[in-house]
Motif scaffolding. Structure first.
Motif, PDB file in Angstrom:
ATOM      1  N   GLY A  94      37.504  44.938  42.846  1.00  0.00           N
ATOM      2  CA  GLY A  94      36.152  44.769  41.751  1.00  0.00           C
ATOM      3  C   GLY A  94      36.443  43.494  40.731  1.00  0.00           C
ATOM      4  O   GLY A  94      36.875  42.388  41.537  1.00  0.00           O
ATOM      5  N   LEU A  95      35.801  43.674  39.707  1.00  0.00           N
ATOM      6  CA  LEU A  95      35.696  42.600  38.603  1.00  0.00           C
ATOM      7  C   LEU A  95      37.084  41.995  38.438  1.00  0.00           C
ATOM      8  O   LEU A  95      37.407  40.922  38.179  1.00  0.00           O
ATOM      9  N   SER A  96      38.225  43.044  38.313  1.00  0.00           N
ATOM     10  CA  SER A  96      39.670  42.514  38.029  1.00  0.00           C
ATOM     11  C   SER A  96      39.958  41.579  38.974  1.00  0.00           C
ATOM     12  O   SER A  96      40.777  40.584  38.363  1.00  0.00           O
ATOM     13  N   ASP A  97      39.760  41.472  40.400  1.00  0.00           N
ATOM     14  CA  ASP A  97      39.921  40.484  41.059  1.00  0.00           C
ATOM     15  C   ASP A  97      39.740  39.039  40.549  1.00  0.00           C
ATOM     16  O   ASP A  97      40.181  38.296  40.710  1.00  0.00           O
ATOM     17  N   THR A  98      38.344  39.071  40.316  1.00  0.00           N
ATOM     18  CA  THR A  98      37.480  37.866  39.820  1.00  0.00           C
ATOM     19  C   THR A  98      38.115  37.372  38.484  1.00  0.00           C
ATOM     20  O   THR A  98      38.475  36.190  38.393  1.00  0.00           O
ATOM     21  N   VAL A  99      38.623  38.164  37.430  1.00  0.00           N
ATOM     22  CA  VAL A  99      39.398  37.832  36.344  1.00  0.00           C
ATOM     23  C   VAL A  99      40.562  37.004  36.546  1.00  0.00           C
ATOM     24  O   VAL A  99      40.913  36.121  36.097  1.00  0.00           O
ATOM     25  N   TRP A 100      41.426  38.023  37.516  1.00  0.00           N
ATOM     26  CA  TRP A 100      42.966  37.439  37.667  1.00  0.00           C
ATOM     27  C   TRP A 100      42.740  36.386  38.427  1.00  0.00           C
ATOM     28  O   TRP A 100      43.748  35.345  38.429  1.00  0.00           O
TER      29      TRP A 100
END
Length: 190
Positions: free
Chosen positions: A26-32
């Motif tokens: 999810g969003l974690s992939d984008t942030v990291w």
């Protein structure tokens, strides 16, 4: 010695599996991924160094960051990666999936981590508060490399330690060079 290396390899792999199994998606992939890309080629640190070079008060810090980045590049990417040639985690362990293209094939040490901690340390020598603050994005960039499964924890730890050393050397060289230039100017003016 081989038993110790096996324990370290197992520890390295287990941490990456835990991150991949419990944190990714999810969003974690984008942030990291963003934090990892921020560290590509030391770009964010080069921009910071260029900005610091524009002002007399911060010029030494900017020069120290550049010196630290060059030293780190030579030690980490040119020498150690090519000497050790440790394959990336996703190559050695097919059950791990790289979140992004790492840019090169060798894992040890983490160049993103090395450059980030070299820059933050060099800045910290001249401007303590700003330097301490710079360790925050440096740590986020370092973790992003684990999150993306492109480095082992020991790669990141080595990058951190070597980066700090490069930052200290870069600051020392900058200070020494600036002092010599100042002394020459004083002698010339006398």
């Amino acid at each position: 010695m081989e038993v110790l290396l096996d324990i370290i390899r197992s520890f390295d792999f287990e941490i990456l599996v835990q991150i991949a199994d419990h944190w990714r998606g999810g969003l974690s992939d984008t942030v990291w991924t963003f934090f990892s890309l921020l560290g590509n080629f030391g770009a964010c640190w080069l921009v910071l160094a260029a900005a610091l070079l524009c002002f007399r008060k911060t010029r030494r810090a900017g020069a120290a960051i550049l010196a630290a980045l060059v030293i780190g590049l030579l030690i980490g990417n040119v020498w150690l990666k090519e000497w050790i040639m440790r394959p990336r985690p996703f190559v050695t362990h097919p059950e791990l999936t790289a979140l992004l293209d790492p840019g090169d094939q060798w894992s040890f040490p983490s160049g993103h981590t090395l450059s980030s901690f070299a820059a933050a340390t060099a800045l910290c020598v001249f401007h303590r508060k700003s330097g301490l603050l710079a360790y925050v994005p440096a740590a986020l960039i370092a973790f992003s490399r684990l999150y993306a499964s492109v480095h082992y924890p020991t790669d990141v730890l080595a990058g951190l330690l070597i980066g700090i050393l490069c930052g200290l050397i870069g600051a020392w060289l900058t200070d020494r060079t600036a002092d010599r230039i100042h002394t020459l100017r004083l002698r010339k003016g006398s």
